[in-house]
Motif scaffolding. Sequence first.
Motif, mmCIF file in Angstrom:
data_model
loop_
_atom_site.group_PDB
_atom_site.id
_atom_site.type_symbol
_atom_site.label_atom_id
_atom_site.label_comp_id
_atom_site.label_asym_id
_atom_site.label_seq_id
_atom_site.Cartn_x
_atom_site.Cartn_y
_atom_site.Cartn_z
ATOM 1 N N TRP A 1 0.670 -1.326 0.058
ATOM 2 C CA TRP A 1 0.006 -0.066 0.066
ATOM 3 C C TRP A 1 0.726 1.393 -0.056
ATOM 4 N N THR A 2 2.183 1.082 0.163
ATOM 5 C CA THR A 2 2.773 2.241 0.344
ATOM 6 C C THR A 2 4.074 2.573 -0.984
ATOM 7 N N THR A 3 3.848 1.390 -1.430
ATOM 8 C CA THR A 3 5.174 1.504 -2.506
ATOM 9 C C THR A 3 4.842 1.013 -3.920
ATOM 10 N N GLU A 4 3.635 0.385 -4.148
ATOM 11 C CA GLU A 4 3.059 -0.193 -5.465
ATOM 12 C C GLU A 4 2.058 0.797 -5.822
ATOM 13 N N PRO A 5 2.478 1.480 -7.034
ATOM 14 C CA PRO A 5 1.520 2.544 -7.641
ATOM 15 C C PRO A 5 0.204 2.086 -8.219
ATOM 16 N N ALA A 6 0.590 0.663 -8.899
ATOM 17 C CA ALA A 6 -0.637 0.164 -9.483
ATOM 18 C C ALA A 6 -1.747 -0.267 -8.559
ATOM 19 N N VAL A 7 -1.657 0.004 -7.135
ATOM 20 C CA VAL A 7 -2.656 -0.288 -6.323
ATOM 21 C C VAL A 7 -3.633 0.724 -6.220
ATOM 22 N N HIS A 8 -5.082 0.481 -6.188
ATOM 23 C CA HIS A 8 -5.923 1.524 -6.301
ATOM 24 C C HIS A 8 -5.930 2.153 -5.232
ATOM 25 N N PRO A 9 -6.260 3.569 -5.199
ATOM 26 C CA PRO A 9 -5.850 4.461 -4.176
ATOM 27 C C PRO A 9 -6.894 4.059 -2.860
ATOM 28 N N LEU B 1 -3.401 9.017 1.916
ATOM 29 C CA LEU B 1 -4.514 9.835 1.952
ATOM 30 C C LEU B 1 -4.359 10.764 0.591
ATOM 31 N N GLU B 2 -3.174 11.376 0.722
ATOM 32 C CA GLU B 2 -2.998 12.397 -0.396
ATOM 33 C C GLU B 2 -3.263 11.588 -1.775
ATOM 34 N N ARG B 3 -2.702 10.605 -1.927
ATOM 35 C CA ARG B 3 -2.826 9.754 -3.140
ATOM 36 C C ARG B 3 -4.194 9.752 -3.412
ATOM 37 N N CYS B 4 -5.267 9.343 -2.456
ATOM 38 C CA CYS B 4 -6.586 9.091 -2.718
ATOM 39 C C CYS B 4 -7.370 10.342 -2.939
ATOM 40 N N LEU B 5 -6.746 11.698 -2.179
ATOM 41 C CA LEU B 5 -7.274 12.937 -2.561
ATOM 42 C C LEU B 5 -7.064 13.492 -3.923
ATOM 43 N N ALA B 6 -5.959 12.838 -4.334
ATOM 44 C CA ALA B 6 -5.514 13.153 -5.952
ATOM 45 C C ALA B 6 -6.302 12.448 -6.750
ATOM 46 N N HIS B 7 -6.775 11.391 -6.606
ATOM 47 C CA HIS B 7 -7.933 10.449 -7.402
ATOM 48 C C HIS B 7 -9.137 11.073 -7.229
ATOM 49 N N ARG B 8 -9.480 11.554 -6.186
ATOM 50 C CA ARG B 8 -10.763 12.343 -6.042
ATOM 51 C C ARG B 8 -10.823 13.394 -6.716
ATOM 52 N N PRO C 1 -18.333 15.288 -0.974
ATOM 53 C CA PRO C 1 -17.366 15.715 0.144
ATOM 54 C C PRO C 1 -16.457 14.609 0.635
ATOM 55 N N HIS C 2 -16.703 13.281 0.221
ATOM 56 C CA HIS C 2 -16.342 12.141 0.928
ATOM 57 C C HIS C 2 -15.028 12.025 0.380
ATOM 58 N N VAL C 3 -13.942 11.340 0.825
ATOM 59 C CA VAL C 3 -12.580 11.149 0.346
ATOM 60 C C VAL C 3 -12.484 10.046 -0.584
ATOM 61 N N MET C 4 -13.440 9.061 -0.277
ATOM 62 C CA MET C 4 -13.622 7.719 -1.196
ATOM 63 C C MET C 4 -14.699 8.073 -1.928
ATOM 64 N N VAL C 5 -14.341 8.343 -3.520
ATOM 65 C CA VAL C 5 -15.545 8.826 -4.201
ATOM 66 C C VAL C 5 -15.337 7.817 -5.465
ATOM 67 N N THR C 6 -16.601 7.303 -5.757
ATOM 68 C CA THR C 6 -16.681 6.203 -7.009
ATOM 69 C C THR C 6 -17.390 6.752 -8.169
ATOM 70 N N ARG C 7 -17.403 6.111 -9.359
ATOM 71 C CA ARG C 7 -17.912 6.522 -10.494
ATOM 72 C C ARG C 7 -19.419 6.775 -10.123
#
Length: 219
Positions: free
Chosen positions: A54-62, A115-122, A130-136
């Motif tokens: 979760w901290t080193t593999e960029p292919a893992v979904h945020p 968390l920042e990676r997840c926010l970038a995805h959002r 307003p949620h951090v985890m946003v889906t399609r």
Amino acid sequence: MKRRLVVLGQFLRFARSQKIVLVDPSHGLTAQGPNGFSGATLTLDQQRVLFRRWTTEPAVHPHEALLGMLALLHGASSREARMLQTADLDPRAQTAQLGDRPHPVPLDPASWAVLERCLAHREAQRTDNPHVMVTRQTKSGRQPASTAYVSHVLHACGFPPRMIRCTRLLDLVNTMDPKLVAAAFGMDPEATMIYLANHVDTGRLSNPSKTAGKVTCRT
């Protein structure tokens, strides 16, 4: 066994109410089970593998990385992760308000980076949700990700969220005061007691030589 007996009783009561059966054979039956925690937990090596994933593999979904890290290091439930909003974050202090916990949770650098990676995805989804985890499905609204979605987020890593969270709670309760853990997590004190191991560490006894082998209580 206890869970199966409960489900069986529910079915037979329904069957009897519909006159499918005349007698409920499960009536009065009880199943004795262990009072303490008996679920599966992660080994230390498995925790290290997941942390690196979760901290080193960029292919893992945020979303996988966020849910996993919050559970692995901070004992967060799936509900706490999916209900987390951007307003709950303090970038300056690097804290997050998780669920009903009485105080914001300080996040370590690794967790904050995830968390920042997840926010970038959002941000890439250009959403007002307003949620951090946003889906399609939720990017056009304001509702959190569905429970069904979150329950499948960690499938790729091979371990369910509950197992990862229980590993963290088990470690905290057995190395700290269970009441303090309950207070920090906003839990009922009795809820943390099931995670106590059925022994007392001999290093905490006043006279280990005289009491070794005689202590069986959970406190």
